[in-house]
Design an enzyme around this catalytic site. Structure first.
Site, short mmCIF file in Angstrom:
data_model
loop_
_atom_site.label_atom_id
_atom_site.label_comp_id
_atom_site.label_asym_id
_atom_site.label_seq_id
_atom_site.Cartn_x
_atom_site.Cartn_y
_atom_site.Cartn_z
N GLN A 1 0.82 -1.20 0.00
CA GLN A 1 0.00 0.00 0.00
C GLN A 1 0.86 1.26 0.00
O GLN A 1 1.92 1.30 0.63
CB GLN A 1 -0.92 0.01 1.22
CG GLN A 1 -2.10 -0.93 1.08
CD GLN A 1 -3.09 -0.48 0.03
OE1 GLN A 1 -3.21 0.70 -0.29
NE2 GLN A 1 -3.83 -1.42 -0.53
N TYR B 1 -7.50 -12.47 -3.85
CA TYR B 1 -6.77 -11.31 -4.40
C TYR B 1 -5.91 -10.69 -3.28
O TYR B 1 -5.97 -9.49 -3.01
CB TYR B 1 -7.74 -10.26 -4.95
CG TYR B 1 -8.83 -10.78 -5.86
CD1 TYR B 1 -8.62 -10.89 -7.24
CD2 TYR B 1 -10.07 -11.16 -5.36
CE1 TYR B 1 -9.63 -11.35 -8.08
CE2 TYR B 1 -11.08 -11.63 -6.19
CZ TYR B 1 -10.86 -11.72 -7.55
OH TYR B 1 -11.86 -12.18 -8.38
N GLU C 1 -3.50 -15.61 -4.38
CA GLU C 1 -2.95 -14.49 -5.14
C GLU C 1 -2.35 -15.02 -6.45
O GLU C 1 -1.69 -16.06 -6.47
CB GLU C 1 -1.89 -13.76 -4.32
CG GLU C 1 -1.05 -12.74 -5.06
CD GLU C 1 -1.86 -11.64 -5.73
OE1 GLU C 1 -1.52 -11.28 -6.87
OE2 GLU C 1 -2.83 -11.16 -5.11
N ASP D 1 -10.47 -8.29 -2.21
CA ASP D 1 -9.91 -6.98 -2.53
C ASP D 1 -9.42 -7.05 -3.99
O ASP D 1 -8.22 -7.08 -4.25
CB ASP D 1 -8.77 -6.63 -1.58
CG ASP D 1 -8.19 -5.25 -1.84
OD1 ASP D 1 -8.82 -4.45 -2.58
OD2 ASP D 1 -7.08 -4.96 -1.33
N CYS E 1 -11.32 -0.83 -5.07
CA CYS E 1 -10.72 0.41 -5.57
C CYS E 1 -11.55 0.98 -6.72
O CYS E 1 -11.13 1.95 -7.35
CB CYS E 1 -9.28 0.16 -6.01
SG CYS E 1 -9.13 -1.07 -7.34
#
Length: 436
Positions: free
Chosen positions: A275, A304, A323, A367, A394
């Site tokens: 991040q 994710y 992932e 996410d 997002c």
């Protein structure tokens, strides 16, 4: 170079992509950067389609009372096009865009939309990627090398000394590297990008991506004189516009950083997933943690998952992390080992190819990237109906699309917006879904 086309129009509102919307004289919609609702502006058209155009404001004929002077006057459109409005206006627009995205998908959010901000508008980014620009000196003997960003809406570049969004140590180090390279026999065409990253203490690492295999471009002695804890020079295939690692040519010190998120320590590579605004991210994680059922000790599935900063901080002991990126999974596995999390499982696979892990017996955290959940993931969630889905997004538009489908068997228990990227149109939004 084609003839530039200009148009004068009135702007109406801010739309989901972050531009202001207006109408051309011929009725086509115009999506415009650098303008605010209510303004009369002159724009340069950067893209023409049959039903719409895109453009950039070149002159404001009638200003909005919201308009302020951008801090990065010459480059704000490249990095943070909402520098032209105060943070209070930005917060309002972001809340309105979340509401509009869900309304257009027929989803009623149960509470008034709130967008959290810690009030830090600048110097929050811990990662910046610079491009390069070269121009001949007055006597034409050699090229002057400059840091640059790409201009929005064109292939041109704008020369910069940094960006006000970045941690000050990033800008400082970028200038040091630029000045060093100015003493070298290298041109902008031979360079691709400069990636600089800092941890929360301001320790910096950098990677220089180059298009030619330039042996010994920077010596170890020169590298140690820079204000960085480590660096790499990387050959990156010039056929690809992206800064990908083709061959690591030189390394000076370590390029792995360490940060603590909600008391959990993570290591991550300079080019790795992490991040860029950790304080606001921690607030989002704290809110998400309130919805993890630790009392009943349910297992948690984190799809994710990146390097695991969500699952490994709030996911409990029995956590499975999925992932697709192999480098992120390698970092995740190292973090699992370092944290001695024996019951944490890291899975290298796309989430849509890992449907067997969605059993209906766990709390599911998602996410996803801007494209939202894969259709197969949505179908599997509806088939197995886990008791709770915690969805951080997002892109509220694709999140609203997914939630509209999940509402067949789920209801919204909680939602919250977050301003991870002040002065930009990017929005993060959390939705908690409970089985009906």
């Amino acid at each position: 170079m084609g003839k530039q086309i200009f148009e004068t129009l009135r702007l109406e509102k801010i739309v989901g992509g972050g531009q202001a919307l207006g109408a051309m004289n011929d009725g086509r919609k115009a999506f415009v950067w650098g303008g605010l609702p209510g303004e009369l502006v002159k724009i340069r058209i950067t893209k023409k389609k049959s039903h719409f155009v895109e453009g950039v404001v070149t002159e404001v004929l009638e200003k909005s009372p919201e308009r302020i002077m951008p801090r990065d006057e010459n480059s704000y459109l490249s990095t943070s096009p909402w520098q032209i409005m105060p943070l209070s206006s930005e917060q309002t627009y972001k809340a309105n865009l979340i509401e509009e995205a869900f309304r257009l998908h027929g989803v009623m959010l149960p509470e008034k939309i709130d967008v959290f901000t810690d009030g830090v508008e600048f110097n929050y980014r811990n990662k910046v990627e610079f491009s390069w620009f070269g121009d001949k000196t007055d006597n034409g003997t050699r090229e002057t090398l400059d840091l640059a960003f790409f201009k929005r809406g064109s292939k041109g570049k704008v020369v910069v000394e940094g960006t006000s969004l970045a941690h000050p140590n990033i800008n400082k180090l970028a200038i040091e590297i630029r000045n060093l390279l100015r003493t070298k026999p290298v041109t902008a065409r031979q360079l691709k990008t400069l990636l600089i990253r800092t941890d929360q203490q301001g320790n910096a690492v950098w990677q220089l991506y180059i298009k030619d295999r330039l042996a010994d471009l920077i010596s170890k002695e020169e590298a140690t004189q820079l204000s960085a804890k480590g660096s790499e020079i990387i050959y990156s295939d010039p056929k690809s516009p992206a800064s990908r690692v083709t061959e690591r040519l030189n390394k000076f010190g370590g390029t792995t950083l360490t940060d603590t998120i909600l008391g959990v320590t993570f290591n991550y590579a300079c080019e790795g997933f992490f991040q860029v605004n950790i304080p606001v991210y921690e607030k989002a994680l704290s809110d998400m943690r309130d919805w993890i059922d630790h009392e009943n000790n349910l297992p948690t599935l984190d799809l994710y998952s990146g390097v695991g900063t969500i699952g490994l901080t709030i996911g409990g002991d029995d956590i499975t992390l999925v992932e697709i990126n192999e480098h992120a999974v390698a970092e995740m596995q190292r973090n699992i080992t370092k944290l001695n999390r024996a019951n944490a499982k890291a899975i290298l696979a796309p989430s849509e190819k890992s449907l067997e892990y969605i059993t209906g017996e766990q709390i599911v955290i998602v996410d996803p990237p801007r494209a939202g959940l894969h259709a197969d993931v949505v179908r599997r969630l509806l088939e197995t109906t886990p008791p709770r889905i915690i969805y951080l997004s997002c892109n509220p538009v694709t999140q609203a699309r997914d939630v509209s489908l999940l509402q067949e068997k789920y209801e919204i228990t909680h939602h919250q917006g977050y301003n991870f990227f002040p002065r930009t149109p990017h929005i993060e939004h959390l939705v908690v879904l409970d089985k009906k």
